[in-house]
Design an enzyme around this catalytic site. Structure first.
Site, mmCIF file in Angstrom:
data_model
loop_
_atom_site.group_PDB
_atom_site.id
_atom_site.type_symbol
_atom_site.label_atom_id
_atom_site.label_comp_id
_atom_site.label_asym_id
_atom_site.label_seq_id
_atom_site.Cartn_x
_atom_site.Cartn_y
_atom_site.Cartn_z
ATOM 1 N NE ARG A 21 -0.122 16.909 -12.988
ATOM 2 C CZ ARG A 21 0.585 16.194 -12.160
ATOM 3 N NH1 ARG A 21 0.345 16.258 -10.861
ATOM 4 N NH2 ARG A 21 1.560 15.415 -12.600
ATOM 5 C CE LYS A 75 4.594 17.319 -14.636
ATOM 6 N NZ LYS A 75 4.771 16.043 -15.290
ATOM 7 C CG HIS A 130 -1.804 9.578 -24.422
ATOM 8 N ND1 HIS A 130 -2.460 10.077 -23.329
ATOM 9 C CD2 HIS A 130 -0.480 9.795 -24.183
ATOM 10 C CE1 HIS A 130 -1.585 10.577 -22.468
ATOM 11 N NE2 HIS A 130 -0.375 10.422 -22.966
ATOM 12 C CE LYS A 133 -1.417 13.783 -14.421
ATOM 13 N NZ LYS A 133 -1.838 14.251 -15.758
ATOM 14 C CD GLU A 187 6.120 15.436 -22.903
ATOM 15 O OE1 GLU A 187 5.387 16.437 -22.908
ATOM 16 O OE2 GLU A 187 5.689 14.272 -22.733
ATOM 17 N NE ARG A 193 -4.173 -1.863 1.845
ATOM 18 C CZ ARG A 193 -4.163 -2.836 2.745
ATOM 19 N NH1 ARG A 193 -3.306 -2.812 3.731
ATOM 20 N NH2 ARG A 193 -5.019 -3.826 2.648
ATOM 21 C CG HIS A 251 0.099 14.749 -23.817
ATOM 22 N ND1 HIS A 251 0.788 15.881 -24.174
ATOM 23 C CD2 HIS A 251 0.961 14.020 -23.044
ATOM 24 C CE1 HIS A 251 2.008 15.851 -23.643
ATOM 25 N NE2 HIS A 251 2.134 14.739 -22.952
ATOM 26 C CG ASN A 300 -2.263 16.311 -20.300
ATOM 27 O OD1 ASN A 300 -1.306 15.546 -20.272
ATOM 28 N ND2 ASN A 300 -3.017 16.531 -19.236
ATOM 29 C CG HIS A 348 5.190 10.114 -24.374
ATOM 30 N ND1 HIS A 348 3.818 10.036 -24.370
ATOM 31 C CD2 HIS A 348 5.496 11.256 -23.699
ATOM 32 C CE1 HIS A 348 3.320 11.072 -23.714
ATOM 33 N NE2 HIS A 348 4.317 11.825 -23.295
ATOM 34 C CD GLU A 350 -4.878 16.102 -15.355
ATOM 35 O OE1 GLU A 350 -3.676 15.797 -15.258
ATOM 36 O OE2 GLU A 350 -5.597 15.674 -16.259
HETATM 37 P P1 NAD Z 1 12.314 5.731 -21.895
HETATM 38 O O1 NAD Z 1 12.270 5.679 -20.440
HETATM 39 O O2 NAD Z 1 11.893 4.536 -22.658
HETATM 40 O O3 NAD Z 1 13.795 6.125 -22.315
HETATM 41 C C1 NAD Z 1 14.119 6.217 -23.681
HETATM 42 C C2 NAD Z 1 15.355 5.363 -24.013
HETATM 43 O O4 NAD Z 1 16.522 6.016 -23.521
HETATM 44 C C3 NAD Z 1 15.334 3.984 -23.371
HETATM 45 O O5 NAD Z 1 15.830 3.066 -24.313
HETATM 46 C C4 NAD Z 1 16.335 4.132 -22.217
HETATM 47 O O6 NAD Z 1 16.928 2.925 -21.883
HETATM 48 C C5 NAD Z 1 17.340 5.093 -22.795
HETATM 49 N N1 NAD Z 1 18.110 5.884 -21.851
HETATM 50 C C6 NAD Z 1 17.699 6.420 -20.679
HETATM 51 N N2 NAD Z 1 18.650 7.232 -20.182
HETATM 52 C C7 NAD Z 1 19.695 7.171 -21.025
HETATM 53 C C8 NAD Z 1 20.969 7.805 -21.068
HETATM 54 N N3 NAD Z 1 21.329 8.728 -20.175
HETATM 55 N N4 NAD Z 1 21.806 7.501 -22.085
HETATM 56 C C9 NAD Z 1 21.438 6.615 -23.044
HETATM 57 N N5 NAD Z 1 20.229 6.013 -23.095
HETATM 58 C C10 NAD Z 1 19.371 6.305 -22.089
HETATM 59 O O7 NAD Z 1 11.427 6.937 -22.470
HETATM 60 P P2 NAD Z 1 11.307 8.474 -22.091
HETATM 61 O O8 NAD Z 1 11.189 9.168 -23.382
HETATM 62 O O9 NAD Z 1 12.332 8.894 -21.126
HETATM 63 O O10 NAD Z 1 9.910 8.511 -21.312
HETATM 64 C C11 NAD Z 1 8.707 8.201 -21.978
HETATM 65 C C12 NAD Z 1 7.685 7.790 -20.964
HETATM 66 O O11 NAD Z 1 7.445 8.856 -20.045
HETATM 67 C C13 NAD Z 1 6.334 7.436 -21.572
HETATM 68 O O12 NAD Z 1 5.871 6.243 -21.040
HETATM 69 C C14 NAD Z 1 5.439 8.579 -21.148
HETATM 70 O O13 NAD Z 1 4.097 8.199 -21.042
HETATM 71 C C15 NAD Z 1 6.044 8.962 -19.830
HETATM 72 N N6 NAD Z 1 5.726 10.318 -19.376
HETATM 73 C C16 NAD Z 1 5.244 10.459 -18.114
HETATM 74 C C17 NAD Z 1 4.967 11.704 -17.623
HETATM 75 C C18 NAD Z 1 4.496 11.861 -16.207
HETATM 76 O O14 NAD Z 1 4.133 12.966 -15.805
HETATM 77 N N7 NAD Z 1 4.518 10.822 -15.408
HETATM 78 C C19 NAD Z 1 5.181 12.844 -18.418
HETATM 79 C C20 NAD Z 1 5.685 12.667 -19.697
HETATM 80 C C21 NAD Z 1 5.958 11.394 -20.164
HETATM 81 N N1 GLY Z 2 2.472 15.050 -18.001
HETATM 82 C C1 GLY Z 2 1.270 15.678 -17.566
HETATM 83 C C2 GLY Z 2 1.215 15.822 -16.071
HETATM 84 O O1 GLY Z 2 2.126 15.495 -15.352
HETATM 85 O O2 GLY Z 2 0.226 16.277 -15.585
#
Ligand code: NAD
Ligand code: GLY
Length: 381
Positions: free
Chosen positions: A256, A241, A267, A157, A199, A135, A263, A260, A279, A251
């Protein structure tokens, strides 16, 4: 209120504090060489039992999880390392179940801390795993992609995808802190850098005209990955942010949701590509579709769309779907999927749309016909 403070050595540390989240407030630390110092940051959260380091295969192969483990071991922490396959496909309930099973086996308890070292996938998945295990255990973010440093590591998030719906299962679970090391971006492949810019462009185009103008003027430096400029961008985006999250953590107030832009399209593009379209690229393309939709609805004009396309081209961001997806995409399916997006209410299409550079608003009840108009298809085709 967001407060920030830079130490004497400009290249060293910057702290941004999210103070208005009641007991859930935390600091974002930005600096060079931070990974090797993570033990100092984690030791602030004593007492804890074990510290889990979650990483993916690329992050491990670049030596980053080892650096974190060494620093944690130096402060005497009992460390357990969990490495998963890199890629969006790992952001799933199945991977979470595998991690929870491993936790049980090695005796991770409620007083443990999970440290996510990686991109947005590891951050979102790690936070999800932490929020649900016993939990809720504490977790800490060490973002290593530009995308994760400017966006996903801040705000709490966390979640996983379902095959037919992105980020559909998750929690609001704020981290204990965010530790950003500017050095790790040196190994980031160009394609992942571009994803991060997706982003960054979102913040600039929809929320911050000053950031937009600065990036537009310095497009060559952005493209060349100028390190001073990247530090500025990371800091600026974390502040934008952080401020919005402080105002509307869950949100609920309409603030907030403005994070998006692009988005709703993005998505769905990710889903129809079976998560092969990253993404950040999906957001870049989705925001061009959103800009065109805004022009179609008369909320903005064609000059806005042209300016955003020119801006994307100048910093290497895509403006259209990859050819193989473009020729096979089924727009009826796209619209059906949009009606199931988290932000949709009662199946009515809802978008964050730009009004002018640096400003956007939520538009409810968009007619699917307006989306077909963007594609050159008719609603009956
Ligand atoms: P990811 O985590 O898949 O990383 C992209 C690639 O880069 C992967 O292959 C990873 O292994 C590699 N990598 C990471 N750090 C590295 C480094 N320093 N050097 C070399 N390679 C490296 O993808 P991302 O683009 O970082 O994140 C995308 C995700 O984030 C999506 O799932 C998206 O939905 C999510 N997201 C979440 C929020 C939120 O608020 N929680 C906001 C935006 C995006
Ligand atoms: N990435 C959108 C949020 O964090 O609200």
């Amino acid at each position: 209120m967001i407060s920030d403070e830079t130490s004497d050595n400009v290249l060293s540390q910057l702290h941004i504090s999210l103070c208005d989240l009641n007991q859930r407030g935390y600091d974002i630390e930005i600096g060079s060489g931070n990974l090797e110092r993570i033990g100092l940051f984690i030791s602030r959260f004593k007492p804890y039992s074990q510290v889990v380091v979650l990483a993916d295969t690329n992050v491990r192969d670049n030596g980053y999880s080892d650096m974190v483990v060494r620093s944690l071991t130096d402060i005497g922490a009992d460390v357990f390392v969990e490495v998963i396959r890199s890629g969006e496909q790992s952001k799933s309930v199945e991977t979470a179940i595998k991690i929870w099973s491993d936790f049980l086996e090695v005796g991770i308890d409620r007083n443990s801390i999970l440290v996510s070292v990686g991109g947005g996938v590891i951050g979102d998945l790690g936070g999800f795993v932490a929020a649900a295990y016993t939990r809720g255990i504490r977790f800490f973010q060490v973002p290593t992609t530009l995308l994760a440093q400017v966006d996903s590591s801040v705000g709490g998030k966390v979640g996983v995808d379902l095959p037919q719906a992105k980020n559909m299962v998750g929690f609001f679970h704020q981290p204990l802190g965010v530790l950003i090391d500017s050095d790790v971006l040196k190994t980031l492949p160009d394609i992942e850098y571009v994803c991060g810019l997706g982003e960054v462009a979102k913040y600039a185009v929809s929320l911050d005209a000053e950031l937009f103008n600065m990036l537009e003027t310095n497009a060559d430096k952005v493209k060349a990955r100028d390190s001073e400029l990247i530090r500025f961008i990371v800091t600026k985006c974390c502040k934008i942010k952080g401020q919005i999250v402080e105002e509307d953590e869950f949100e609920k107030t309409g603030k907030r949701v403005l994070l998006n832009y692009g988005h709703t399209f993005a998505h769905v593009f990710e889903i129809v590509s079976k998560f092969t379209l990253p993404h950040g690229q999906a957001v870049a393309i989705g925001s061009i579709y959103a800009a065109k939709l805004a022009a179609e609805l008369g909320i903005t004009d064609k000059n806005f769309v042209d300016r955003q396309i020119k801006f994307h081209n100048s910093i290497g961001l895509p403006v259209e779907l990859p050819e193989e997806l473009f020729v096979t995409i089924n727009w009826k399916e796209v619209i059906d999927l949009m009606q199931h997006d988290k932000k949709t209410e009662s199946g009515k299409l809802r978008f964050v749309l730009p009004t002018k550079i640096g400003q956007c608003k939520v538009v409810n009840n968009v007619d699917p016909k307006n989306i077909y108009n963007l594609t050159g298809l008719s609603q009956n085709s």
